[in-house]
Design a protein around this motif. Structure first.
Motif, mmCIF file in Angstrom:
data_model
loop_
_atom_site.group_PDB
_atom_site.id
_atom_site.type_symbol
_atom_site.label_atom_id
_atom_site.label_comp_id
_atom_site.label_asym_id
_atom_site.label_seq_id
_atom_site.Cartn_x
_atom_site.Cartn_y
_atom_site.Cartn_z
ATOM 1 N N GLU A 153 4.005 9.046 22.866
ATOM 2 C CA GLU A 153 5.366 8.958 23.407
ATOM 3 C C GLU A 153 5.723 10.077 24.372
ATOM 4 O O GLU A 153 6.787 10.056 24.987
ATOM 5 C CB GLU A 153 6.396 8.903 22.267
ATOM 6 N N GLY A 154 4.861 11.079 24.517
ATOM 7 C CA GLY A 154 5.154 12.154 25.456
ATOM 8 C C GLY A 154 4.413 13.435 25.132
ATOM 9 O O GLY A 154 3.566 13.477 24.238
ATOM 10 N N ILE A 155 4.744 14.474 25.850
ATOM 11 C CA ILE A 155 4.162 15.800 25.647
ATOM 12 C C ILE A 155 5.180 16.633 24.875
ATOM 13 O O ILE A 155 6.325 16.782 25.313
ATOM 14 C CB ILE A 155 3.851 16.499 26.992
ATOM 15 N N GLU A 156 4.751 17.156 23.725
ATOM 16 C CA GLU A 156 5.636 18.007 22.928
ATOM 17 C C GLU A 156 5.329 19.469 23.234
ATOM 18 O O GLU A 156 4.184 19.907 23.162
ATOM 19 C CB GLU A 156 5.461 17.761 21.436
ATOM 20 N N VAL A 157 6.372 20.203 23.592
ATOM 21 C CA VAL A 157 6.306 21.647 23.797
ATOM 22 C C VAL A 157 7.067 22.265 22.631
ATOM 23 O O VAL A 157 8.239 21.956 22.428
ATOM 24 C CB VAL A 157 6.965 22.062 25.132
ATOM 25 N N ALA A 158 6.402 23.129 21.859
ATOM 26 C CA ALA A 158 7.050 23.791 20.723
ATOM 27 C C ALA A 158 6.805 25.289 20.828
ATOM 28 O O ALA A 158 5.669 25.719 21.038
ATOM 29 C CB ALA A 158 6.511 23.253 19.408
#
Length: 129
Positions: free
Chosen positions: A71-76
């Motif tokens: 569903e997308g790129i997660e930046v944490a």
């Protein structure tokens, strides 16, 4: 799912932010299928904003995690401060900030702030692929 983790410290803030952005770009370049250049630039911009905020307001060190999800790129970004980012009126006169968190919220499809059991918090943003 592709993932990456980078530890960032404020011994050289500008260099640390640049290192985080370079690491994010390298991660994104390895994805298959590749992201469109505009989407990759957006992810790197969000990395820059979240790492800058974490170094400035979160205790001087942070960890950046990136994950490529369907569903997308997660930046944490994990830091040591329990204080959540807040919306504030950007400072147009003195230049003390206020632009980053609203920008991240506009670019991301979702954002979250989660308190960590070990102390501090994680600020995450999900960005379109």
């Amino acid at each position: 799912m592709d993932t990456m983790s980078v530890d960032v410290a404020t011994d050289r803030p500008a260099g640390s932010i640049a290192m985080a952005c370079d690491s994010a770009r390298t991660f994104l370049e390895g994805l298959v299928p590749a992201l469109a250049p505009e989407a990759a630039d957006t992810v790197v911009l969000v990395v820059s904003e979240l790492v800058t905020n974490a170094l400035r307001h979160g205790g001087g060190t942070c960890t950046l995690d990136l994950a490529a999800r369907p569903e997308g790129i997660e930046v944490a970004v994990h830091d040591h401060s329990p204080r959540a980012p807040r919306m504030r009126t950007p400072d147009l006169d003195v230049g003390t900030g206020g632009f980053g968190w609203p920008l991240v919220n506009r670019l991301a499809t979702a954002t979250a702030v989660t308190r960590r059991a070990t102390g501090g918090k994680t600020v995450s943003a999900l960005l379109p692929r």
